[in-house]
Enzyme design. Structure first.
Site, PDB file in Angstrom:
ATOM      1  N   ASP A 250       0.858  -1.179   0.000  1.00  0.00           N
ATOM      2  CA  ASP A 250       0.000   0.000   0.000  1.00  0.00           C
ATOM      3  C   ASP A 250       0.898   1.234   0.000  1.00  0.00           C
ATOM      4  O   ASP A 250       2.080   1.165   0.343  1.00  0.00           O
ATOM      5  CB  ASP A 250      -0.919  -0.013   1.226  1.00  0.00           C
ATOM      6  CG  ASP A 250      -2.215   0.747   0.974  1.00  0.00           C
ATOM      7  OD1 ASP A 250      -2.237   1.578   0.055  1.00  0.00           O
ATOM      8  OD2 ASP A 250      -3.199   0.508   1.697  1.00  0.00           O
ATOM      9  N   CYS A 251       0.342   2.371  -0.376  1.00  0.00           N
ATOM     10  CA  CYS A 251       1.141   3.577  -0.586  1.00  0.00           C
ATOM     11  C   CYS A 251       2.018   3.878   0.625  1.00  0.00           C
ATOM     12  O   CYS A 251       1.511   4.115   1.725  1.00  0.00           O
ATOM     13  CB  CYS A 251       0.231   4.765  -0.862  1.00  0.00           C
ATOM     14  SG  CYS A 251      -0.785   4.555  -2.328  1.00  0.00           S
TER      15      CYS A 251
END
Length: 710
Positions: A250-251
């Site tokens: 995820d970012c």
């Protein structure tokens, strides 16, 4: 566009929104036939096997070039004719303008790798991102996951139209609650709950959907960041489920391991740990073989997408462009999705549908009564056009509009008098209330389950003033405690529309006036407000234990506002069994386990010791429409294991949506798979099939027993 959280049947995959995989004018990503320096390189030869092409490309890249390709905004390699690529695109509620890639909106900048769907279990009703998910049931979420992925990827052999990504693996369903956020949260999850609930939809994504990517989550699970846990990533996703694709963080979650979770002492150590856990990451002090392994997974997906095949127009989907977006067929599908997703929760009298001859003037009231963008939820794109609830109802009747509140926070009641006046002077009143992204969203979990601010007061005062029937329409992603409205005889009907998408107003009006007969079912339990006072979001346990009430319909047995799977119709249905097996012999897989007696433990058989391919039970069920209106019915089938040590809860095992003309019947076939649907998970995380009498609950009116033995 439509919020799948309100679409219990979940057979619509919104293909209209994914038809822009390429744009006509886009130059080749790589292997341009006009580039004499690169067109004859082996990795450009489409007749060679993919692994040969990937190996050839890896052999031509320098270490620095490889590392620059292992990020979401991968750098170009001009000397090899490879353009830069932005991996981050979203497609949850349409091709999203969230993220750097804007698909159709930036003319020729469409991405082919979409970080959708979100298949996390909607465990806690306060979760701000529950609106993104298919609900609280793992079987439902698993079927949704696999079908979403297959519909999006449209795989032909090993080729992909676009690449999907199932997120967020695993046990992620807390964003920001009571001082605890997703970056710091350590989800303590038992082996039983992990195998029985949290991992089920991700396994379906990989095994049944053949998804091209899985995203690991921000949180830790049992003390380890998911993006650095080799047991979860390599051991489960790759080795057990056999992922054919890449794993993505995820970012910034790799940075979170160092900056926020302090799991490692240096950023480089975080990078090294994650890539050795089989994850593509930014940079690190690694053996080049580790980098090659991660990069091979991403390049393989790009080659499956045709990105190394030269001229886009020569490829199967190369001629799709803006003209293929927002076509009449696509907009009709968006409307149909919204219609199917609406759930009728109350209909006293019945008061619905309204009549265009008797209800010529309708007061339309509420902070969500004339909204547009609210209807498409989060991670959404730019709609083709909107129809608000007010506009939709105006097509059926003269309307008197009063918002009542300036927004869903509804902090004052100074506009309530005008709303009451409107209700007194109309033949019927429709209140459109609920939530929006200011109340529930990513990084914004809810504090409670009641309507915000003074909304409840507005509903009750308008209902008292209304001279005709009062209809309450709720827009939200998560459940709302509207016990007051359920129990108020002056509120004659309640509809839940979810976030219904661009055509939501038309769909709501069609249901209110009977053009559409509602057939949606709730994909989550609607709890009373006092439930959340007993359950901290940080408790990941699914099963009831002492004073802990448990979660979801499978384990919570306390009072509810509306149960999972609930939804009314303007007609009535009856079920009968046309064909129903009464017993099943569980055949053991002699290749794995030859000893019949030793394979039995606690009067059960491990699913991995059973010959699961032969353990199907076909059920033929007649669904009869006994009312006076044609309708679409969602048939739900639940199972309960034998009495004894097994949990006595029921579990959804099948569902089927069928349209039945009034006075007629339709035969539905439901296949029950013993290993998947009649099994339970023990405290060690081992899935077993209990021997004995299993009960099947078919709709609300039919029960059938099946005896299982060896």
């Amino acid at each position: 566009m439509a919020n799948k959280n309100s679409l219990f049947p979940l057979f619509l995959f919104f293909t209209l929104l994914f038809s822009v995989s390429m744009v006509e004018s886009r130059p080749p990503f790589a292997c341009d036939p006009r580039n004499g320096l690169t067109k004859n390189l082996r990795f450009c030869k489409v007749n060679l096997p993919l692994h040969v092409r990937v190996r050839d490309l890896l052999g031509r890249l320098t270490l620095q070039e490889k590392i620059r390709l292992l990020v979401n905004n991968a750098a170009a390699v001009p000397r090899l004719g490879i353009q830069g690529y932005e991996w981050w695109s979203e497609a949850l509620h349409g091709v999203s303008n969230v993220g750097p890639a804007r698909a159709m909106y930036n003319g020729g900048m469409a991405g082919l790798t979409y970080w959708s769907p979100n298949v996390n279990i909607f465990r806690d009703p306060r979760w701000g991102r529950g609106q993104e998910t298919p609900g609280e049931d793992p079987v439902l979420a698993g079927k949704y996951a696999a079908r979403y992925v297959r519909g999006l990827q449209s795989a032909s052999g090993n080729r992909l139209k676009v690449a999907a990504c199932c997120k967020h693996y695993t046990a992620y369903d807390l964003d920001n609650w009571n001082g605890v956020d997703r970056y710091h949260f350590n989800a303590r999850v038992s082996k039983q709950d992990l195998a029985d609930t949290y991992d089920v939809p991700f396994k379906a994504c990989v095994v049944e959907g053949n998804v091209a990517s899985v995203m690991c989550s921000y949180n830790q699970v049992n003390g380890k960041p998911t993006c650095a846990d080799p047991d979860l990533l390599k051991g489960t996703i790759r080795d057990q489920w056999r992922l054919n694709g890449y794993i993505v963080s995820d970012c910034d979650s790799v940075g979170v391991m160092y900056d926020t979770q302090h799991f490692t002492s240096t950023p480089e150590e975080s990078a090294a740990m994650t890539i050795k856990a089989d994850l593509a990451v930014r940079r690190g002090l690694l053996a080049e073989a580790d980098v090659d392994m991660a990069l091979a997974n991403t390049i393989t997906v790009q080659m499956r997408l045709g990105m190394f095949d030269g001229e886009p127009s020569a490829q199967p989907y190369g001629n799709l462009g803006p003209r293929d977006v927002c076509t009449p067929a696509h907009q009709q599908l968006a409307l149909e999705a919204a219609r199917q997703g609406i759930v009728l929760l109350k209909n006293s009298g019945p008061s619905l549908p309204l009549s265009t001859s008797r209800h010529r003037t309708v007061a339309v009231i509420g902070p969500n009564s004339d909204v547009t963008v609210t209807m498409i939820g989060n991670y959404a794109g730019v709609a083709c056009g909107y129809t608000s609830p007010l506009q939709g109802i105006s097509r059926y009747a003269k309307t008197i509009h009063q918002a009542g509140c300036s927004n869903v926070a509804c902090t004052t009641n100074n506009q309530f008098g005008a709303a009451e006046f409107a209700a007194r002077h109309a033949d019927a009143t429709v209140l459109v209330m609920g939530l929006d992204q200011s109340i529930e969203a990513e990084f914004r979990d809810r504090r409670g389950l009641l309507l915000p601010g003074h909304q409840q007061e507005l509903v009750s005062r308008v209902a008292r003033a209304s001279r005709g029937p009062t209809v309450l329409v709720l827009m939200s992603g998560g459940p709302i405690d509207v016990s007051f409205a359920k129990n108020d005889p002056r509120i004659s009907a309640i509809l839940w529309a979810g976030y219904p998408g661009q055509a939501g107003g038309t769909a709501i009006a069609d249901v209110i006036f009977g053009t559409t007969n509602p057939g949606g079912k709730l994909p989550m339990t609607w709890y009373p407000q006092d439930y959340v006072a007993k359950v901290p979001m940080t408790n990941m346990g699914m099963r009831a234990n002492g004073g802990y009430p448990g979660r979801t319909y499978r384990f919570y047995k306390g009072p509810v506002v509306f149960p999972f799977g609930y939804g009314m119709s303007y007609t009535t249905f009856k079920h009968s069994l046309a064909q129903a097996p009464t017993q099943l012999s569980v055949v053991l897989n002699t290749n794995l386990y030859a000893n019949k007696n030793s394979s039995l433990s606690s009067n059960s058989v491990r699913t991995k010791h059973a010959n699961c391919d032969s353990l199907f039970l076909p059920f033929h069920i007649d669904v009869e429409n006994t009312g006076k209106m044609d309708g679409t019915h969602t048939l739900l089938v639940f199972s309960t294991p034998p009495a004894g040590k097994w949990s006595p809860t029921k579990q959804l095992v099948g569902f089927h949506r069928v349209h039945v003309v009034a006075g007629s019947k339709q035969r539905v076939k439901v296949n029950i798979h013993a290993c998947k649907h009649l099994s339970v998970v023990d405290e060690f995380g081992i899935r077993r099939i209990p021997m004995g009498s299993h009960s099947l609950h078919i709709g609300d009116d039919l029960k059938h027993s099946i005896s299982l033995g060896v």
